[in-house]
Enzyme design. Sequence first.
Site, mmCIF file in Angstrom:
data_model
loop_
_atom_site.group_PDB
_atom_site.id
_atom_site.type_symbol
_atom_site.label_atom_id
_atom_site.label_comp_id
_atom_site.label_asym_id
_atom_site.label_seq_id
_atom_site.Cartn_x
_atom_site.Cartn_y
_atom_site.Cartn_z
ATOM 1 N N HIS A 1 43.791 60.603 16.850
ATOM 2 C CA HIS A 1 44.025 61.440 15.673
ATOM 3 C C HIS A 1 42.796 61.399 14.763
ATOM 4 C CE1 HIS A 1 44.740 57.637 13.632
ATOM 5 N NE2 HIS A 1 45.716 57.352 14.484
ATOM 6 N N HIS B 1 41.085 58.065 13.978
ATOM 7 C CA HIS B 1 40.175 57.554 15.008
ATOM 8 C C HIS B 1 38.797 58.193 14.850
ATOM 9 C CE1 HIS B 1 44.086 56.777 17.213
ATOM 10 N NE2 HIS B 1 43.480 55.608 17.321
ATOM 11 N N CYS C 1 58.629 43.700 15.591
ATOM 12 C CA CYS C 1 58.371 45.138 15.462
ATOM 13 C C CYS C 1 57.497 45.574 16.627
ATOM 14 C CB CYS C 1 57.675 45.450 14.139
ATOM 15 S SG CYS C 1 57.134 47.182 14.022
ATOM 16 N N CYS D 1 54.171 47.386 15.531
ATOM 17 C CA CYS D 1 53.076 46.484 15.133
ATOM 18 C C CYS D 1 52.704 45.520 16.257
ATOM 19 C CB CYS D 1 53.475 45.666 13.910
ATOM 20 S SG CYS D 1 53.731 46.617 12.414
ATOM 21 N N CYS E 1 60.379 47.768 8.828
ATOM 22 C CA CYS E 1 58.923 47.574 8.827
ATOM 23 C C CYS E 1 58.302 48.615 7.908
ATOM 24 C CB CYS E 1 58.369 47.721 10.247
ATOM 25 S SG CYS E 1 56.563 47.836 10.294
ATOM 26 N N HIS F 1 56.026 51.183 10.090
ATOM 27 C CA HIS F 1 56.608 52.084 11.092
ATOM 28 C C HIS F 1 58.007 52.589 10.737
ATOM 29 C CE1 HIS F 1 53.449 49.912 13.335
ATOM 30 N NE2 HIS F 1 53.267 51.092 13.864
ATOM 31 N N LYS G 1 50.846 60.075 4.034
ATOM 32 C CA LYS G 1 50.410 59.524 5.310
ATOM 33 C C LYS G 1 50.777 60.506 6.415
ATOM 34 C CE LYS G 1 50.713 55.589 8.398
ATOM 35 N NZ LYS G 1 51.390 54.352 8.769
ATOM 36 N N LYS H 1 54.124 62.453 12.698
ATOM 37 C CA LYS H 1 54.668 63.566 13.491
ATOM 38 C C LYS H 1 55.927 64.126 12.843
ATOM 39 C CE LYS H 1 52.812 61.937 17.887
ATOM 40 N NZ LYS H 1 53.133 61.269 19.168
#
Length: 476
Positions: free
Chosen positions: A18, A21, A127, A130, A144, A147, A298, A301
Amino acid sequence: MAKFYITTAIPYVNAKPHIGHALEYFQADTIRRYREIIGDETLLLSGADENALKNVQAAEKEGVPIQEFLDRNSEVFRNTYKRLGIKLDVFQRGSDQKNHWPGVKKLWNLCEKHGDIYKKQYSGLYCVGCESFKTEKELVEGFCPEHHTKPEKITEENYFFRLSKYQNKLLQLIESEEFKIKPTNKRAEIVSFIKGGLEDFSISRSKVRAKGVGVPVPNDPGQIIYVWFDALTIYLTGIGFGVDEKRFEKWWPADLHVIGKDINRFHTVYWPTMLLSANLPLPKEVLVHSFVNSKGQKMSKSLGNVIDPFEMIDKYGLESVRYYLLSQIPIDSDGDFTEERLREVYNADLANGLGNTVSRLAKLTETSDIEFDSFLPPQKIYSTEYQQAIEDFEFNIVLHNTLVVELQIINQLINQEKPWAIKDKYRLKTVLQESINDLRALALKLEPFLPETAEKIEEQFRGPKITSQKPLFPRI
């Protein structure tokens, strides 16, 4: 010649790359290009974290055999560097039993030899996102925070690493800056975390829970080495640890790890203590960058706001996206990416700013019918201020000073001297040559950031005859 070994994070390959990166890879490439320009021998390494439960789950969801899934997705990440115009020297995969696994087992054995690995029964909240256990205080209403999933309660016998043993030593190394963490706000977070007390952490999983994927624990094949103990070792095995000691000794320690803020703790607490236990040198520095958000949120999807970097590159050009990410996303805080803002920055800085100045000066020199001094690239030694800003990873500041402040100086000189009105050829050449030299110097400063653009400017203004070319950045 000094060596400079730089790494990017080792991503899970359960999803495609994404925009975050792309930001990290551009940052690493900029540092690497700068180091090469000042004369260092460099090596850039990345890889694929393949021995993770989340990869297994993603493969099962697709109904694809795990190795086929890993082969396909790892190749996507390897090719990302090519598509971003970045030369990657090493791409080390976690499933590589020939070049990676021996080094993982070697690191385990060294830590065990020093009494830092022991086995015990353990219950905890795990998790999968993670790939780590969470304490109750780390959760937000039982979920978490990273996530937004509820960790799974796990009870099993695992191997543990004596992290608590290294608390004072690690704190001393960070506070003395023998082990550097930048920027300062990310360093402060880790110092606070360490002072809160370090607890030993699990470094293995049962083979059953790991679904058989990963490096077996030496002398205990019923256990698989925990994903982070395994994946972090890629920084060592990618340069020969466990298989080519001569190569390893040449490049280690890493001069810089470039990572995202979500994996800060793994790289600045767990990783250095593992190396201390194994009696291996620590990396010299860790750069912890922040996130790329979309309209302040943030990317996810579920929100439908994930930006595909390649879609933006296809539409606006590689160096336009590279410029945006390096100039608009500060190191020490999250930045925002929207297509609308990309167009604004493109038109203001690249089309109207750099592109317009290059076209304007080229036209003035072309119509002057004068031969100018040829461009002989000087020994590329940058000013102290420029070098310090890059070594502090203040990419946005360097680009502002170069593409805003210095461009203004070039244009002010042209507007002030009015070369189009100068009749005396000697005087005209003097004025234009000064502007040409300033633009050449600006191109040298752009080389680490916008290598293709810098090369085009240097080539166009090489001399002795300078002619107009098509615009570098046509206005949108």
